[in-house]
Design a protein around this motif. Structure first.
Motif, PDB file in Angstrom:
ATOM      1  N   ALA A 157       0.830  -1.216   0.000  1.00  0.00           N
ATOM      2  CA  ALA A 157       0.000   0.000   0.000  1.00  0.00           C
ATOM      3  C   ALA A 157       0.860   1.260   0.000  1.00  0.00           C
ATOM      4  O   ALA A 157       0.587   2.219  -0.733  1.00  0.00           O
ATOM      5  CB  ALA A 157      -0.941  -0.006   1.208  1.00  0.00           C
ATOM      6  N   ALA A 158       1.915   1.260   0.811  1.00  0.00           N
ATOM      7  CA  ALA A 158       2.786   2.444   0.880  1.00  0.00           C
ATOM      8  C   ALA A 158       3.523   2.659  -0.435  1.00  0.00           C
ATOM      9  O   ALA A 158       3.701   3.803  -0.871  1.00  0.00           O
ATOM     10  CB  ALA A 158       3.769   2.298   2.027  1.00  0.00           C
ATOM     11  N   THR A 159       3.932   1.589  -1.076  1.00  0.00           N
ATOM     12  CA  THR A 159       4.643   1.720  -2.349  1.00  0.00           C
ATOM     13  C   THR A 159       3.753   2.347  -3.409  1.00  0.00           C
ATOM     14  O   THR A 159       4.183   3.240  -4.153  1.00  0.00           O
ATOM     15  CB  THR A 159       5.176   0.355  -2.806  1.00  0.00           C
ATOM     16  N   VAL A 160       2.519   1.913  -3.476  1.00  0.00           N
ATOM     17  CA  VAL A 160       1.580   2.514  -4.430  1.00  0.00           C
ATOM     18  C   VAL A 160       1.453   4.008  -4.144  1.00  0.00           C
ATOM     19  O   VAL A 160       1.542   4.850  -5.058  1.00  0.00           O
ATOM     20  CB  VAL A 160       0.207   1.807  -4.374  1.00  0.00           C
ATOM     21  N   SER A 161       1.285   4.363  -2.883  1.00  0.00           N
ATOM     22  CA  SER A 161       1.138   5.769  -2.501  1.00  0.00           C
ATOM     23  C   SER A 161       2.379   6.585  -2.861  1.00  0.00           C
ATOM     24  O   SER A 161       2.282   7.689  -3.403  1.00  0.00           O
ATOM     25  CB  SER A 161       0.863   5.865  -0.999  1.00  0.00           C
ATOM     26  N   ILE A 162       3.547   6.049  -2.572  1.00  0.00           N
ATOM     27  CA  ILE A 162       4.800   6.772  -2.822  1.00  0.00           C
ATOM     28  C   ILE A 162       5.047   6.943  -4.323  1.00  0.00           C
ATOM     29  O   ILE A 162       5.474   8.008  -4.770  1.00  0.00           O
ATOM     30  CB  ILE A 162       5.959   6.065  -2.101  1.00  0.00           C
ATOM     31  N   LEU A 163       4.765   5.923  -5.086  1.00  0.00           N
ATOM     32  CA  LEU A 163       4.915   6.046  -6.546  1.00  0.00           C
ATOM     33  C   LEU A 163       3.954   7.094  -7.103  1.00  0.00           C
ATOM     34  O   LEU A 163       4.313   7.868  -7.988  1.00  0.00           O
ATOM     35  CB  LEU A 163       4.705   4.695  -7.223  1.00  0.00           C
ATOM     36  N   LEU A 164       2.748   7.139  -6.569  1.00  0.00           N
ATOM     37  CA  LEU A 164       1.778   8.143  -7.009  1.00  0.00           C
ATOM     38  C   LEU A 164       2.224   9.549  -6.627  1.00  0.00           C
ATOM     39  O   LEU A 164       2.001  10.505  -7.383  1.00  0.00           O
ATOM     40  CB  LEU A 164       0.398   7.830  -6.435  1.00  0.00           C
ATOM     41  N   ALA A 165       2.866   9.701  -5.461  1.00  0.00           N
ATOM     42  CA  ALA A 165       3.384  11.017  -5.059  1.00  0.00           C
ATOM     43  C   ALA A 165       4.457  11.482  -6.038  1.00  0.00           C
ATOM     44  O   ALA A 165       4.481  12.654  -6.435  1.00  0.00           O
ATOM     45  CB  ALA A 165       3.945  10.962  -3.641  1.00  0.00           C
ATOM     46  N   THR A 217      -2.262   9.657  -4.283  1.00  0.00           N
ATOM     47  CA  THR A 217      -1.261   9.318  -3.278  1.00  0.00           C
ATOM     48  C   THR A 217      -1.841   9.361  -1.870  1.00  0.00           C
ATOM     49  O   THR A 217      -1.428   8.610  -1.000  1.00  0.00           O
ATOM     50  CB  THR A 217      -0.027  10.257  -3.373  1.00  0.00           C
ATOM     51  N   TRP A 218      -2.826  10.221  -1.645  1.00  0.00           N
ATOM     52  CA  TRP A 218      -3.306  10.479  -0.283  1.00  0.00           C
ATOM     53  C   TRP A 218      -4.170   9.353   0.262  1.00  0.00           C
ATOM     54  O   TRP A 218      -3.961   8.899   1.371  1.00  0.00           O
ATOM     55  CB  TRP A 218      -4.021  11.826  -0.231  1.00  0.00           C
ATOM     56  N   TRP A 219      -5.173   8.891  -0.468  1.00  0.00           N
ATOM     57  CA  TRP A 219      -6.035   7.844   0.098  1.00  0.00           C
ATOM     58  C   TRP A 219      -5.299   6.517   0.178  1.00  0.00           C
ATOM     59  O   TRP A 219      -5.513   5.737   1.103  1.00  0.00           O
ATOM     60  CB  TRP A 219      -7.368   7.730  -0.644  1.00  0.00           C
ATOM     61  N   THR A 220      -4.404   6.250  -0.787  1.00  0.00           N
ATOM     62  CA  THR A 220      -3.620   5.027  -0.689  1.00  0.00           C
ATOM     63  C   THR A 220      -2.637   5.113   0.472  1.00  0.00           C
ATOM     64  O   THR A 220      -2.327   4.119   1.119  1.00  0.00           O
ATOM     65  CB  THR A 220      -2.876   4.734  -2.006  1.00  0.00           C
ATOM     66  N   GLY A 221      -2.179   6.323   0.754  1.00  0.00           N
ATOM     67  CA  GLY A 221      -1.293   6.546   1.889  1.00  0.00           C
ATOM     68  C   GLY A 221      -1.967   6.284   3.227  1.00  0.00           C
ATOM     69  O   GLY A 221      -1.341   5.760   4.155  1.00  0.00           O
ATOM     70  N   VAL A 222      -3.219   6.643   3.353  1.00  0.00           N
ATOM     71  CA  VAL A 222      -3.958   6.385   4.595  1.00  0.00           C
ATOM     72  C   VAL A 222      -3.976   4.885   4.894  1.00  0.00           C
ATOM     73  O   VAL A 222      -3.727   4.456   6.022  1.00  0.00           O
ATOM     74  CB  VAL A 222      -5.395   6.957   4.520  1.00  0.00           C
ATOM     75  N   ILE A 223      -4.230   4.098   3.887  1.00  0.00           N
ATOM     76  CA  ILE A 223      -4.258   2.632   4.069  1.00  0.00           C
ATOM     77  C   ILE A 223      -2.877   2.122   4.475  1.00  0.00           C
ATOM     78  O   ILE A 223      -2.732   1.374   5.451  1.00  0.00           O
ATOM     79  CB  ILE A 223      -4.750   1.939   2.782  1.00  0.00           C
ATOM     80  N   GLY A 224      -1.850   2.514   3.742  1.00  0.00           N
ATOM     81  CA  GLY A 224      -0.498   2.070   4.048  1.00  0.00           C
ATOM     82  C   GLY A 224      -0.043   2.497   5.434  1.00  0.00           C
ATOM     83  O   GLY A 224       0.589   1.715   6.163  1.00  0.00           O
ATOM     84  N   CYS A 225      -0.360   3.705   5.827  1.00  0.00           N
ATOM     85  CA  CYS A 225       0.053   4.208   7.138  1.00  0.00           C
ATOM     86  C   CYS A 225      -0.633   3.449   8.273  1.00  0.00           C
ATOM     87  O   CYS A 225      -0.016   3.186   9.312  1.00  0.00           O
ATOM     88  CB  CYS A 225      -0.230   5.698   7.251  1.00  0.00           C
ATOM     89  N   GLY A 226      -1.878   3.116   8.097  1.00  0.00           N
ATOM     90  CA  GLY A 226      -2.571   2.335   9.121  1.00  0.00           C
ATOM     91  C   GLY A 226      -1.921   0.972   9.306  1.00  0.00           C
ATOM     92  O   GLY A 226      -1.714   0.507  10.436  1.00  0.00           O
ATOM     93  N   LEU A 227      -1.570   0.348   8.203  1.00  0.00           N
ATOM     94  CA  LEU A 227      -0.912  -0.957   8.277  1.00  0.00           C
ATOM     95  C   LEU A 227       0.496  -0.834   8.874  1.00  0.00           C
ATOM     96  O   LEU A 227       0.905  -1.662   9.695  1.00  0.00           O
ATOM     97  CB  LEU A 227      -0.848  -1.586   6.885  1.00  0.00           C
TER      98      LEU A 227
END
Length: 185
Positions: A11-19, A26-36
Motif C-alpha cells: 500500500a505504501a509503495t503505491v502511494s509513494i509512486l503516485l506522489a 497518493t493520499w487515500w492510498t497513503g492512509v491505508i499504508g500508514c494504518g498498516l
C-alpha cells in the motif's frame, strides 16, 4: 517477513509512486499504508514510527484537500519552499529529534530511540512540504530513506528496508519530475 509487513509495504509503495507522479491518489492510498505500518511498527517496538504513521494519516487528509482545493479553491501548483521556512524547519528538526529521542530513551524500551526519532521528525518535515507541494520535499525524503534503511534492516524488517531503498530512487525521480513540471508552468 509477515503478511502485515507485505501489505503495509504494498500500500505504501503505491502511494509513494503516485506522489512521485504528482497524483492526488497518493493520499487515500497513503492512509491505508500508514494504518498498516502503524500496526507493524508497534509490533517492532518502533514507537516513534507508530506516532509518525498516525500523524501521516491526519496529514494525508489535509494533503488530499490541499492538492484538490488549495487555499483559493484551485489545486496547488508545485513550487519552492522559502529559504526562511527551510531554515526554521531544520532548527526545529534538530531540537525535536533530540527531545523526542531523549523521551523514548528514558521512558520506553525503544530500539535506537534517537535514530527512530530522526526518521519521525524528518518524515514530518517531508510530509509537510509534500502537503504544500513544495519540491524540497524530495531532498528531505532522500535523507529519511538514507536513515531508515539501516534502521529497519537492524530490526529484521528486511522487506521494509529494501523498499525504503527503492523509495530513495523514487525520491530522485520525484524531485526531477516535480522540477520539470514546475519549469513548464
Amino acid at each position: 517477513m509477515t503478511s502485515l509487513e507485505i501489505a503495509a509495504n504494498l500500500a505504501a509503495t503505491v502511494s509513494i509512486l503516485l506522489a512521485g507522479r504528482n497524483s492526488v491518489h497518493t493520499w487515500w492510498t497513503g492512509v491505508i499504508g500508514c494504518g498498516l505500518f502503524a500496526a507493524l511498527f508497534y509490533e517492532a517496538r518502533l514507537y516513534a514510527d507508530v506516532t509518525l504513521q498516525l500523524v501521516f494519516i491526519a496529514t494525508s487528509f489535509a494533503g488530499w484537500w490541499s492538492w484538490l482545493r488549495g487555499a483559493t479553491g484551485a489545486p496547488l501548483p508545485v513550487r519552492h519552499a522559502p529559504a526562511a521556512t527551510l531554515g526554521w524547519m531544520a532548527l526545529v528538526s534538530v531540537i525535536l529529534t533530540l527531545g523526542y529521542g531523549a523521551i523514548l530513551h528514558r521512558f520506553t524500551d525503544a530500539y535506537a530511540p534517537f535514530v527512530d526519532s530522526a526518521v519521525l521528525v524528518l518524515s514530518l518535515v517531508a510530509q509537510l512540504l509534500l502537503v504544500r507541494r513544495m519540491v524540497e520535499t524530495w531532498a528531505v525524503w532522500l535523507l529519511v530513506d538514507t536513515i531508515a534503511v539501516p534502521l529497519y534492516a537492524s530490526r529484521g524488517l528486511n522487506l521494509t528496508a529494501a523498499l525504503y531503498a527503492a523509495y530513495w530512487l523514487n525520491a530522485l525521480y520525484g524531485g526531477w519530475r516535480w522540477r520539470r513540471e514546475m519549469a513548464s508552468c
